[in-house]
Design an enzyme around this catalytic site. Sequence first.
Site, PDB file in Angstrom:
ATOM      1  N   CYS A 209       0.964  -1.014  -0.200  1.00 41.69           N
ATOM      2  CA  CYS A 209       0.380   0.137   0.384  1.00 41.69           C
ATOM      3  C   CYS A 209       0.922   1.539   0.100  1.00 41.69           C
ATOM      4  O   CYS A 209       1.520   2.074   1.011  1.00 41.69           O
ATOM      5  CB  CYS A 209      -1.233   0.080   0.552  1.00 41.69           C
ATOM      6  N   ALA A 210       1.523   1.411  -0.894  1.00 43.98           N
ATOM      7  CA  ALA A 210       2.853   2.894  -1.144  1.00 43.98           C
ATOM      8  C   ALA A 210       2.257   4.122  -1.023  1.00 43.98           C
ATOM      9  O   ALA A 210       3.113   4.622  -0.397  1.00 43.98           O
ATOM     10  CB  ALA A 210       3.746   1.929  -3.031  1.00 43.98           C
ATOM     11  N   ALA A 211       1.232   4.226  -1.138  1.00 47.01           N
ATOM     12  CA  ALA A 211       1.196   5.640  -1.834  1.00 47.01           C
ATOM     13  C   ALA A 211       1.499   6.079   0.140  1.00 47.01           C
ATOM     14  O   ALA A 211       0.740   5.662   0.512  1.00 47.01           O
ATOM     15  CB  ALA A 211      -0.263   5.853  -2.102  1.00 47.01           C
TER      16      ALA A 211
ATOM     17  N   ASP B 100      -0.807   0.113  -5.719  1.00 51.13           N
ATOM     18  CA  ASP B 100      -1.369   1.108  -4.107  1.00 51.13           C
ATOM     19  C   ASP B 100      -2.974   1.091  -6.026  1.00 51.13           C
ATOM     20  O   ASP B 100      -3.145   1.087  -6.888  1.00 51.13           O
ATOM     21  CB  ASP B 100      -1.188   2.632  -4.391  1.00 51.13           C
TER      22      ASP B 100
ATOM     23  N   ASP C 292      -4.776  -3.829  -6.989  1.00 52.95           N
ATOM     24  CA  ASP C 292      -5.818  -4.141  -5.365  1.00 52.95           C
ATOM     25  C   ASP C 292      -4.596  -5.086  -5.220  1.00 52.95           C
ATOM     26  O   ASP C 292      -4.654  -6.057  -5.073  1.00 52.95           O
ATOM     27  CB  ASP C 292      -6.958  -4.144  -5.683  1.00 52.95           C
TER      28      ASP C 292
ATOM     29  N   ASP D 201       1.998  -1.316   5.087  1.00 58.20           N
ATOM     30  CA  ASP D 201       1.412  -0.637   6.048  1.00 58.20           C
ATOM     31  C   ASP D 201      -0.335  -0.145   5.346  1.00 58.20           C
ATOM     32  O   ASP D 201      -0.537   0.747   4.567  1.00 58.20           O
ATOM     33  CB  ASP D 201       2.779   1.203   5.215  1.00 58.20           C
TER      34      ASP D 201
ATOM     35  N   CYS E  57      -0.921   3.404  11.694  1.00 56.18           N
ATOM     36  CA  CYS E  57      -0.465   4.700  11.971  1.00 56.18           C
ATOM     37  C   CYS E  57      -1.985   4.914  13.056  1.00 56.18           C
ATOM     38  O   CYS E  57      -2.567   6.222  12.721  1.00 56.18           O
ATOM     39  CB  CYS E  57      -1.010   5.880  10.949  1.00 56.18           C
TER      40      CYS E  57
END
Length: 444
Positions: free
Chosen positions: A242-244, A266, A291, A321, A372
């Site tokens: 989930c790179a962005a 992403d 996806d 992440d 996060c």
Amino acid sequence: MFYPKTPFVGNSLLEAEILKVNVRNLPYHSAALSQLLEWLCQTPRVTTYRVNRLRTNVDTHKKQLEEHFAQRYGQQAPRIYGLADLPEVLCIAPFEAELVLREPDPTLKEIIVDTSCGAALLRGAHIYAPGVLAMESNTQLQECANVYADLAGKCKRGTTTRYESSEKVFVGVGKVLMQRYQLYNNKDEAPTGIAVEMQSNVSGVPSLGDLSSADALLQNLPSIVCVRVLDPQPDERILDMCAAPGNKTTHIAELMGDQGCVVALDNSASRVRGMLTKLNNYQSIQAHVFDSTKAVAASSDASCPAAPPFPCDSFDRILLDAPCSGLGNRPQLLCSIKQAKVLQSYPNIQRRLLGQAVQLLRPGGILVYSTCTVTEAECEGIVAWALRKYPELRLVDATPRYGGAGLPLPDLEAKQSSLLQRFGPCKDIDTVGFFIAKFQKELK
């Protein structure tokens, strides 16, 4: 002076969801929940930049920052320092207590922003034109004004008179760079650029704006630690699921010396487009709109394609992440999530993504799961589920360690919780809320 003590004003049901298990069990009781909620509203006082050591020297960049600060602040310039086991990091200390703004100046006019903008100002940002909700009439260029965040959400855009509310939070003083007619009277073209340059704020964080460049990136410390926990090595094949916006992706490439292959996925085409300028500076990164809940190929073909989906056992290391509630993004002046069912929806997608990651990871490989946020269900709860669901996974110590241990849960042994890393109010370092778990997949 009013300041919130919980991001969930008037919503005790959401508060109860945060530490659902631990509030019912000692030693983590309701007093700790109150402490956590108040901590979420407060501002992390240390600013961190990650220096790209493939492009520049950390000492050189530190000197450039010191020169910039000396011009702006003179002898009151904040201290810049490094961290021994994170050599790419530069930290900017807050101002000394006696220099921190405490009260609004009653002689100044007022500017109103929304809560998300107010939170950014407390972290050292300036106000861009779209963020100015209201400015009093006759406010002049270069005039200083008190800046407030509207927690009630009732201030109408373009209001000319002083906005009176018991739920507006004083965040600092800014210098006006755009007048009212520039902000509100141009219907053909939305205004852009910095409208108010912050001079000081109540958090003590220097109001610098974003000094990011190709040489250094403004990034929260736990996000930097997260990639260090992954410990990428040159010539490995690594997946960022989930790179962005790509900040952790570029850090992975830098730690690999830009040698190897970093696949960045992403599911949003616009987010991938937004990070391409950044990622294109690295020859090792391949970005795809895809996806990640469908990243495992249906075929068991032994060859590893350049684009997703991928066969099982394709990657040496994987960073997940995961999408989350984002409650660790301090300061949380007012949470945008209003319903418990929204908060409860995140673990489902997190489990689906983690299931894909386990299949894509080669035996002996490393999987880092991070969020996060601060909820048990999205952090320790996902770890406990993964260990039950996938016996081939084992926890390893999430080092380097700047956060505390994970919270206790009935399904996690104390030793397992100690291997996790949770950034919260009980640790010396003042940063955002974050969670890191490191798994290794057993050899067959």
